[in-house]
Enzyme design. Structure first.
Site, PDB file in Angstrom:
ATOM      1  N   ARG A   1     -22.484   4.526  50.757  1.00 59.09           N
ATOM      2  CA  ARG A   1     -22.188   5.506  49.699  1.00 59.09           C
ATOM      3  C   ARG A   1     -23.254   6.570  49.525  1.00 59.09           C
ATOM      4  O   ARG A   1     -23.013   7.581  48.874  1.00 59.09           O
ATOM      5  CB  ARG A   1     -22.028   4.779  48.361  1.00 59.09           C
TER       6      ARG A   1
ATOM      7  N   GLY B   1      -9.174   5.860  65.920  1.00 56.31           N
ATOM      8  CA  GLY B   1      -8.023   5.541  65.067  1.00 56.31           C
ATOM      9  C   GLY B   1      -6.827   5.142  65.904  1.00 56.31           C
ATOM     10  O   GLY B   1      -6.918   5.022  67.118  1.00 56.31           O
TER      11      GLY B   1
ATOM     12  N   GLU C   1      -5.490   2.611  74.799  1.00 59.57           N
ATOM     13  CA  GLU C   1      -5.871   1.289  74.275  1.00 59.57           C
ATOM     14  C   GLU C   1      -4.622   0.566  73.779  1.00 59.57           C
ATOM     15  O   GLU C   1      -4.394  -0.584  74.121  1.00 59.57           O
ATOM     16  CB  GLU C   1      -6.886   1.454  73.125  1.00 59.57           C
TER      17      GLU C   1
END
Ligand SMILES: [Zn+2]
Length: 355
Positions: A84, A185, A215
């Protein structure tokens, strides 16, 4: 008799593991947040007591036991949420370098997804300073050289592509250690060609192209990565094995595959290790590199991936040294850096074989 043979095999395995543990290596496909070990996650969780991630390392080991891919994504995102502040980024990066150094990784291209952090409110300048500060400190303390690949989180759409290429090419932000541009992603439903303009801009700014492809989808995605995104290395490329013309193309042009065997099993891209196409890649003459992807999340590390490769490819010490040198050749180190690391691998191997 059988017992004695097994004992001999176990002894050989031990020798190979010891050889791998000391072998100088390059790691080319490993994700920043995905490298957060239970130890690092517990340190980050302790900094943010409001998070639901356990801080006790034993409870964390259970937390890291995935039931399926959706669960993996859930845990991955909960770790993303622990990063963060710039100080979290620095801690994560430096500690990841410590774990690479422990495995005798001399050079690593770490895939970072800055968009995941900046969209959560981390200041861009603070983020870049944190990774660069960690890179320099890690090189001074461990001797491990880190370089960055900034990747587009494909699931976050074209806005994330725009933001990522902006951060990668803006001279006021672009970190010194940045060498390449990637795309991660999911592949299903996220066609590669839509990212062409962003890769064009990154390449025009001197960054090398290293998208994930093939993939979880077929060889056509690898062709898209090559033809549309100018891929110079392919992240995974697992399904290339289904297309002999593609294998020939990769072999002839010396376009390396970043193979991550255990990851492929964990995400079910490949059903079992014995069915892993790495043997076919080698047989076709493709330059194969061995990598760890998201190691603690898949219960592995680079040393273990080399041990897996040794078994799948039936490699001895010399074969493992060649595999490590493939990683050096496929890296974006300069020629002198490549020569130095390859020579270090040769010296180590000669020393071990002589003893
Ligand atoms: Zn990956």
């Amino acid at each position: 008799m059988t017992d004695r043979l097994d004992a001999a095999t176990a002894g050989q395995d031990r020798d190979l593991h010891a050889f791998i543990a000391g072998l100088p290596k390059a790691e080319l496909h490993v994700h920043h947040v995905g490298s957060a070990s239970p130890r690092i996650v517990s340190e980050l969780a302790a900094r943010h007591p409001d998070s639901k991630v356990p801080t006790d390392p034993e409870a964390l080991a259970d937390y890291f036991t995935f039931t399926d891919f959706a669960h993996f994504i859930e845990v991955y995102l909960s770790v993303v949420d622990l990063v963060r502040t710039p100080e979290d980024v620095r801690l994560l990066t430096f500690e990841v370098a410590r774990e690479l150094a422990r495995q005798q990784v001399r050079y690593a291209e770490l895939t970072i997804t800055p968009f995941s952090s900046t969209r959560r409110g981390i200041d861009e300048r603070g983020f870049m300073d944190a990774i660069e500060d960690a890179r320099k400190a890690a090189e001074a303390e461990f001797g491990t050289v880190l370089r960055w690949c900034f990747d587009i989180p494909g699931e976050a759409g074209l806005e994330s592509a725009e933001e990522t290429v902006r951060m990668a090419t803006d001279d006021r932000l672009r970190p010194e250690g940045l060498v390449s541009f990637g795309l991660g992603g999911p592949e299903i439903g996220v066609p590669r060609p839509q990212f062409k303009p962003y890769f064009d801009r990154a390449r025009a700014a001197g960054l090398r192209s290293v998208p994930h492809a093939g993939e979880t989808t077929g060889p056509e995605t690898v062709w898209d990565a090559l033809n549309e995104l100018g891929a110079e290395r392919i992240g995974h490329g697992t399904s290339s094995a289904r297309d002999p013309r593609l294998l020939r193309y990769l072999a002839e042009r010396r376009i390396p595959l970043e193979v991550c065997p255990t990851s492929n099993i964990a995400t079910r891209a490949v059903t079992t290790l014995d069915e892993h196409p790495v043997k076919e890649f080698v047989r076709a003459g493709v330059l194969v590199t061995i990598n760890s992807d998201d190691p603690p999340m898949f219960g592995t590390d680079l040393n273990n991936e080399f041990a897996v490769a040794a078994r799948l490819l039936d490699l001895d010490e010399r074969g493992l040294a060649e595999l490590a040198k493939n990683g050096v050749e496929a890296s974006f180190l300069d020629a002198a850096g490549k020569q130095r690391l390859a020579a270090e691998i040769d010296t180590y191997t000669a020393g071990r074989l002589a003893s």
